[in-house]
Design an enzyme around this catalytic site. Structure first.
Site, PDB file in Angstrom:
ATOM      1  N   VAL A 100       0.860  -1.178   0.000  1.00  8.87           N
ATOM      2  CA  VAL A 100       0.000   0.000   0.000  1.00  8.87           C
ATOM      3  C   VAL A 100       0.898   1.231   0.000  1.00  8.87           C
ATOM      4  O   VAL A 100       1.946   1.242   0.655  1.00  8.87           O
ATOM      5  CB  VAL A 100      -0.921   0.028   1.231  1.00  8.87           C
ATOM      6  CG1 VAL A 100      -1.793   1.285   1.243  1.00  8.87           C
ATOM      7  CG2 VAL A 100      -1.792  -1.217   1.280  1.00  8.87           C
ATOM      8  N   CYS A 101       0.505   2.245  -0.744  1.00 12.81           N
ATOM      9  CA  CYS A 101       1.222   3.522  -0.759  1.00 12.81           C
ATOM     10  C   CYS A 101       2.682   3.307  -1.172  1.00 12.81           C
ATOM     11  O   CYS A 101       2.968   2.590  -2.116  1.00 12.81           O
ATOM     12  CB  CYS A 101       1.088   4.177   0.615  1.00 12.81           C
ATOM     13  SG  CYS A 101       1.443   5.949   0.654  1.00 12.81           S
TER      14      CYS A 101
END
Length: 239
Positions: A100-101
């Site tokens: 994520v990210c």
């Protein structure tokens, strides 16, 4: 099913807490928050503390690996040899390796995203390309084989639902979505650069700087340079 979440100093909590709350709805899910050793981990806020429940040595064959991002510590973590070695070893047998990210930058530093399509936070897309991946700027979730990467922060919830759908079916994913009442209706509509004004983008960049101390920023710049050079040399040697 064992789910290992990389838990490192300076991590952004929502990157992993969002998908964790979704993945809890999988039957027989066993979670491990993993670091070099078990113990307290201070997140990027400097206030919120989470716990690493297991060490790398104790977690050798997870079914799913999840790597979140960080404002002040992504690149520093991407230079951590213990992290990179662990990711390389467990990736060989995972069913899904996910991020994520800016967590995808850590996967890339481990050599897992060479010439693969991937995504990350909009502000880190150039760095992702520099580490050998093929950024998909307009995609919230990107799959390349068993590697699945999600865009910034809140996209982790979407990633969690996507994984549940793949593992347990759409009905289960939809039930979890309803159980957590994930029905986004934000009061504003600037959640992607394509929707934001130049002023909003500038303000967002300032917020990122405000959340990062001068010491953290300097360390990230140095670590980032090291990651980019090491990655470029590794890819050149592999050719």
């Amino acid at each position: 099913m064992q789910i290992a979440i990389l838990t490192y100093p300076g991590m952004s909590a929502l990157d992993v807490v969002g998908p964790f709350e979704v993945l809890r709805g999988l039957p027989d899910a066993e979670f491990r928050f993993v670091w070099r050793e078990s113990g307290p981990i201070t997140t990027d806020s400097g206030v919120l503390i989470v716990a690493a429940t297991h060490s790398f040595d104790e977690t050798t064959a997870p079914d799913i690996v999840l790597v979140g991002g960080s404002i002040p510590a992504t690149m520093a973590t991407a230079t951590n040899e213990a992290v990179l070695v662990w990711l390389q070893k467990v990736h060989a047998t995972t069913t899904w390796t996910t991020s994520v990210c800016t967590g995808s930058l850590i996967l890339a530093a481990a050599g897992l995203l060479d010439d693969k399509i991937a995504t990350c936070h909009w502000a880190a897309q150039r760095a992702l390309r520099g580490l050998g991946a093929k950024p998909q700027r307009d995609k919230r979730i990107v799959r390349d084989g068993k590697i699945v990467t999600a865009a910034g922060v809140s996209a982790g919830i979407d990633l969690g639902l996507w994984l549940v759908g793949e593992i347990a079916g759409r009905a289960r994913a939809e039930a979890i979505q309803l159980a957590i009442e994930y029905d986004p209706q934000p009061p504003f509509d600037t959640g992607h650069p394509s929707k934001a004004t130049a002023r909003t983008k500038a303000d967002a960049a300032l917020i990122g700087k405000d959340l990062t101390s001068a010491r953290d920023l300097g360390g990230e710049l140095i670590a980032g340079s090291k990651v980019l050079w090491s990655n470029a040399i590794r890819r050149a040697r592999s050719r």
